[in-house]
Scaffold this motif. Structure first.
Motif, PDB file in Angstrom:
ATOM      1  N   VAL A 103       0.900  -1.080  -0.142  1.00 29.28           N
ATOM      2  CA  VAL A 103      -0.147   0.098  -0.083  1.00 29.28           C
ATOM      3  C   VAL A 103       0.869   1.357   0.053  1.00 29.28           C
ATOM      4  CG1 VAL A 103      -1.478   1.465   1.107  1.00 29.28           C
ATOM      5  CG2 VAL A 103      -1.958  -1.277   1.061  1.00 29.28           C
ATOM      6  N   ILE A 104       0.562   2.314  -0.838  1.00 30.94           N
ATOM      7  CA  ILE A 104       1.300   3.354  -0.888  1.00 30.94           C
ATOM      8  C   ILE A 104       0.386   4.659  -0.513  1.00 30.94           C
ATOM      9  CG2 ILE A 104       2.796   4.985  -2.380  1.00 30.94           C
ATOM     10  CD1 ILE A 104       3.430   2.623  -4.174  1.00 30.94           C
ATOM     11  N   HIS A 105       0.861   5.239   0.698  1.00 30.67           N
ATOM     12  CA  HIS A 105       0.102   6.605   0.882  1.00 30.67           C
ATOM     13  C   HIS A 105       0.974   7.773   0.256  1.00 30.67           C
ATOM     14  CE1 HIS A 105      -2.392   4.726   3.547  1.00 30.67           C
ATOM     15  NE2 HIS A 105      -1.552   4.033   4.233  1.00 30.67           N
ATOM     16  N   THR A 106       0.322   8.640  -0.411  1.00 29.25           N
ATOM     17  CA  THR A 106       1.200   9.808  -1.102  1.00 29.25           C
ATOM     18  C   THR A 106       0.809  11.076  -0.520  1.00 29.25           C
ATOM     19  OG1 THR A 106      -0.397  10.128  -2.848  1.00 29.25           O
ATOM     20  CG2 THR A 106       1.360   8.618  -3.263  1.00 29.25           C
ATOM     21  N   VAL A 107       1.939  11.904  -0.051  1.00 29.72           N
ATOM     22  CA  VAL A 107       1.761  13.003   0.471  1.00 29.72           C
ATOM     23  C   VAL A 107       2.211  14.176  -0.439  1.00 29.72           C
ATOM     24  CG1 VAL A 107       2.466  14.570   2.716  1.00 29.72           C
ATOM     25  CG2 VAL A 107       2.072  12.073   2.786  1.00 29.72           C
ATOM     26  N   ALA A 108       1.506  15.126  -0.898  1.00 33.24           N
ATOM     27  CA  ALA A 108       1.932  16.097  -2.008  1.00 33.24           C
ATOM     28  C   ALA A 108       2.361  17.441  -1.191  1.00 33.24           C
ATOM     29  CB  ALA A 108       0.747  16.440  -2.703  1.00 33.24           C
ATOM     30  N   VAL A 109       3.614  17.743  -1.602  1.00 25.91           N
ATOM     31  CA  VAL A 109       4.415  18.996  -0.758  1.00 25.91           C
ATOM     32  C   VAL A 109       4.963  19.745  -2.137  1.00 25.91           C
ATOM     33  CG1 VAL A 109       5.133  17.706   1.484  1.00 25.91           C
ATOM     34  CG2 VAL A 109       6.598  17.643  -0.561  1.00 25.91           C
ATOM     35  N   GLY A 110       4.739  20.909  -1.795  1.00 26.29           N
ATOM     36  CA  GLY A 110       5.130  21.909  -2.823  1.00 26.29           C
ATOM     37  C   GLY A 110       4.187  23.005  -3.248  1.00 26.29           C
ATOM     38  N   ASP A 111       4.544  23.873  -4.037  1.00 35.07           N
ATOM     39  CA  ASP A 111       3.898  25.013  -4.421  1.00 35.07           C
ATOM     40  C   ASP A 111       2.835  24.656  -5.663  1.00 35.07           C
ATOM     41  OD1 ASP A 111       2.549  27.427  -4.987  1.00 35.07           O
ATOM     42  OD2 ASP A 111       4.599  28.536  -5.485  1.00 35.07           O
ATOM     43  N   PRO A 112       1.305  24.760  -5.462  1.00 39.29           N
ATOM     44  CA  PRO A 112       0.745  24.602  -6.355  1.00 39.29           C
ATOM     45  C   PRO A 112       0.639  25.333  -7.595  1.00 39.29           C
ATOM     46  CG  PRO A 112      -0.488  24.438  -4.305  1.00 39.29           C
ATOM     47  CD  PRO A 112       0.832  25.087  -4.083  1.00 39.29           C
ATOM     48  N   ALA A 113       1.426  26.512  -7.511  1.00 37.94           N
ATOM     49  CA  ALA A 113       1.484  27.484  -8.493  1.00 37.94           C
ATOM     50  C   ALA A 113       2.840  27.397  -9.189  1.00 37.94           C
ATOM     51  CB  ALA A 113       1.269  28.913  -7.840  1.00 37.94           C
ATOM     52  N   ALA A 114       3.615  26.293  -8.685  1.00 38.41           N
ATOM     53  CA  ALA A 114       5.071  26.235  -9.337  1.00 38.41           C
ATOM     54  C   ALA A 114       4.744  25.717 -10.662  1.00 38.41           C
ATOM     55  CB  ALA A 114       5.950  25.364  -8.477  1.00 38.41           C
ATOM     56  N   ALA A 129      -1.648   6.561  -5.275  1.00 38.47           N
ATOM     57  CA  ALA A 129      -2.354   6.193  -3.974  1.00 38.47           C
ATOM     58  C   ALA A 129      -3.736   5.230  -4.168  1.00 38.47           C
ATOM     59  CB  ALA A 129      -2.809   7.161  -3.058  1.00 38.47           C
ATOM     60  N   ALA A 130      -4.523   5.807  -5.301  1.00 41.53           N
ATOM     61  CA  ALA A 130      -5.731   4.889  -5.300  1.00 41.53           C
ATOM     62  C   ALA A 130      -5.300   3.538  -6.182  1.00 41.53           C
ATOM     63  CB  ALA A 130      -6.642   5.789  -6.742  1.00 41.53           C
ATOM     64  N   ALA A 131      -4.398   3.366  -6.861  1.00 41.75           N
ATOM     65  CA  ALA A 131      -3.975   2.103  -7.391  1.00 41.75           C
ATOM     66  C   ALA A 131      -3.511   1.021  -6.476  1.00 41.75           C
ATOM     67  CB  ALA A 131      -2.667   2.267  -8.477  1.00 41.75           C
ATOM     68  N   THR A 132      -2.814   1.577  -5.602  1.00 40.90           N
ATOM     69  CA  THR A 132      -2.557   0.561  -4.279  1.00 40.90           C
ATOM     70  C   THR A 132      -3.381   0.442  -3.261  1.00 40.90           C
ATOM     71  OG1 THR A 132      -1.012   2.254  -3.244  1.00 40.90           O
ATOM     72  CG2 THR A 132      -0.174   0.992  -5.126  1.00 40.90           C
ATOM     73  N   GLY A 133      -4.520   1.240  -3.077  1.00 45.46           N
ATOM     74  CA  GLY A 133      -5.260   1.293  -1.850  1.00 45.46           C
ATOM     75  C   GLY A 133      -4.906   1.982  -0.992  1.00 45.46           C
ATOM     76  N   GLY A 134      -4.123   3.242  -1.299  1.00 48.82           N
ATOM     77  CA  GLY A 134      -3.640   4.065  -0.039  1.00 48.82           C
ATOM     78  C   GLY A 134      -4.319   5.336  -0.186  1.00 48.82           C
ATOM     79  N   GLY A 135      -3.936   6.198   0.736  1.00 50.12           N
ATOM     80  CA  GLY A 135      -4.629   7.439   0.723  1.00 50.12           C
ATOM     81  C   GLY A 135      -3.626   8.594   0.280  1.00 50.12           C
ATOM     82  N   TYR A 136      -4.323   9.750  -0.409  1.00 49.80           N
ATOM     83  CA  TYR A 136      -3.761  10.929  -0.766  1.00 49.80           C
ATOM     84  C   TYR A 136      -4.083  12.015   0.223  1.00 49.80           C
ATOM     85  CZ  TYR A 136      -2.871  14.998  -3.216  1.00 49.80           C
ATOM     86  OH  TYR A 136      -2.457  16.400  -3.752  1.00 49.80           O
ATOM     87  N   TYR A 137      -2.854  12.728   0.514  1.00 49.55           N
ATOM     88  CA  TYR A 137      -2.687  13.846   1.450  1.00 49.55           C
ATOM     89  C   TYR A 137      -1.946  14.952   0.942  1.00 49.55           C
ATOM     90  CZ  TYR A 137      -3.848   9.929   4.366  1.00 49.55           C
ATOM     91  OH  TYR A 137      -4.343   8.686   5.064  1.00 49.55           O
ATOM     92  N   ARG A 138      -2.517  16.217   0.978  1.00 45.92           N
ATOM     93  CA  ARG A 138      -1.927  17.328   0.674  1.00 45.92           C
ATOM     94  C   ARG A 138      -1.278  18.227   1.887  1.00 45.92           C
ATOM     95  NH1 ARG A 138      -4.803  21.901  -3.219  1.00 45.92           N
ATOM     96  NH2 ARG A 138      -3.050  23.356  -3.596  1.00 45.92           N
ATOM     97  N   ILE A 148      -0.874  15.160   8.838  1.00 49.85           N
ATOM     98  CA  ILE A 148      -0.888  13.996   8.065  1.00 49.85           C
ATOM     99  C   ILE A 148      -0.431  12.691   8.634  1.00 49.85           C
ATOM    100  CG2 ILE A 148      -0.138  13.040   5.791  1.00 49.85           C
ATOM    101  CD1 ILE A 148      -0.942  16.127   4.602  1.00 49.85           C
ATOM    102  N   TYR A 149       0.937  12.956   9.141  1.00 51.12           N
ATOM    103  CA  TYR A 149       1.525  11.931   9.657  1.00 51.12           C
ATOM    104  C   TYR A 149       0.707  11.304  10.775  1.00 51.12           C
ATOM    105  CZ  TYR A 149       5.757  12.128   6.940  1.00 51.12           C
ATOM    106  OH  TYR A 149       6.439  12.068   5.750  1.00 51.12           O
ATOM    107  N   ALA A 154      -2.449   6.655  13.009  1.00 54.49           N
ATOM    108  CA  ALA A 154      -3.668   6.020  13.187  1.00 54.49           C
ATOM    109  C   ALA A 154      -4.283   5.091  12.183  1.00 54.49           C
ATOM    110  CB  ALA A 154      -5.034   7.064  13.486  1.00 54.49           C
ATOM    111  N   VAL A 155      -3.949   5.219  10.671  1.00 53.32           N
ATOM    112  CA  VAL A 155      -4.664   4.560   9.828  1.00 53.32           C
ATOM    113  C   VAL A 155      -3.547   3.262   9.808  1.00 53.32           C
ATOM    114  CG1 VAL A 155      -4.551   4.045   7.254  1.00 53.32           C
ATOM    115  CG2 VAL A 155      -5.435   6.249   8.291  1.00 53.32           C
ATOM    116  N   GLU A 156      -2.426   3.168  10.050  1.00 51.16           N
ATOM    117  CA  GLU A 156      -1.644   1.972  10.023  1.00 51.16           C
ATOM    118  C   GLU A 156      -1.333   1.588  11.182  1.00 51.16           C
ATOM    119  OE1 GLU A 156      -0.800   0.422   7.321  1.00 51.16           O
ATOM    120  OE2 GLU A 156      -1.367   1.675   6.074  1.00 51.16           O
ATOM    121  N   ALA A 157      -2.332   1.445  12.163  1.00 52.69           N
ATOM    122  CA  ALA A 157      -2.122   1.340  13.608  1.00 52.69           C
ATOM    123  C   ALA A 157      -1.382  -0.141  14.062  1.00 52.69           C
ATOM    124  CB  ALA A 157      -3.411   1.406  14.273  1.00 52.69           C
TER     125      ALA A 157
END
Length: 210
Positions: A103-114, A129-138, A148-149, A154-157
């Motif tokens: 399972v892959i959880h992805t966390v987006a970091v960066g400038d949306p305007a970049a 994230a969707a392909a592996t059943g994980g969550g997407y976070y921004r 987010i962490y 809590a999700v990966e308890a």
């Protein structure tokens, strides 16, 4: 943030992969999370070059999991998602991860305007994230990332093996340091051998003239 997340995962096995122009296993799987946290604290962000090889980093994470028999395997990818140099596209790497039960959880970091190399590719991160059943976070700031962490904790308890990705960390100094060390050792060997060689040559000259 990631340090706090690891501090709360006492008893888990975790590894850390860093990537920029190429992925690198900074910390192979270990239960010594104190060591993992120390290695994280010594990293410098923003020195790995302009590229992002998310797909290759996922591939390295899959390889790290290959020898594992843990029932639950999780990756946490912290990145802008703008893959610019991978040999394996993130979508393909995610498909392989799913087939391996990762399972892959992805966390987006960066400038949306970049734009350009700094572009934030949320679509790619959502797809992985969707392909592996994980969550997407921004995460647009440190407070959001901390939250987010906490949610991931809590999700990966349950006890899992985790690979975390840190983006764009330059490790060019490792081969340079190794080269410098080798050069110094070679010079030391020459300094030690030189007097011995001179003495041997002098002895040979004396024997030849006697």
């Amino acid at each position: 943030m990631l340090d706090d997340f690891l501090a709360r995962r006492d008893g888990d096995r975790a590894g850390v992969v860093v990537f920029g122009n190429a992925p690198f296993a900074l910390v192979p799987f270990t239960t010594d999370l104190t060591l993992a946290r120390r290695m994280l604290a010594e990293m410098q962000v923003g020195m790995a070059g302009p590229r992002t090889v998310l797909g290759d980093a996922i591939g390295l994470g899959i390889n790290l999991f290959d020898a594992s028999k843990a029932p639950a395997k999780t990756m946490i990818a912290l990145t802008d998602g703008n893959d610019t140099a991978s040999r394996v596209p993130p979508s393909e790497a995610a498909r392989i991860a799913k087939d391996r039960g990762i399972v892959i959880h992805t966390v987006a970091v960066g400038d949306p305007a970049a734009a350009g190399e700094e572009k934030l590719d949320e679509t790619a991160l959502r797809d992985v994230a969707a392909a592996t059943g994980g969550g997407y976070y921004r995460a647009l700031d440190r407070d959001e990332l901390t939250g987010i962490y906490s949610r991931l904790d809590a999700v990966e308890a349950r006890k899992v093996e985790t690979v975390s990705f840190q983006p764009r960390l330059e490790l060019y100094w490792l081969p340079l340091a190794a080269l410098a060390l080798f050069s110094m050792l070679a010079q030391a060997v020459r300094l030690v051998r030189w007097p011995r060689r001179r003495r041997a040559e002098a002895k040979a000259d004396m024997e030849a003239t006697s």
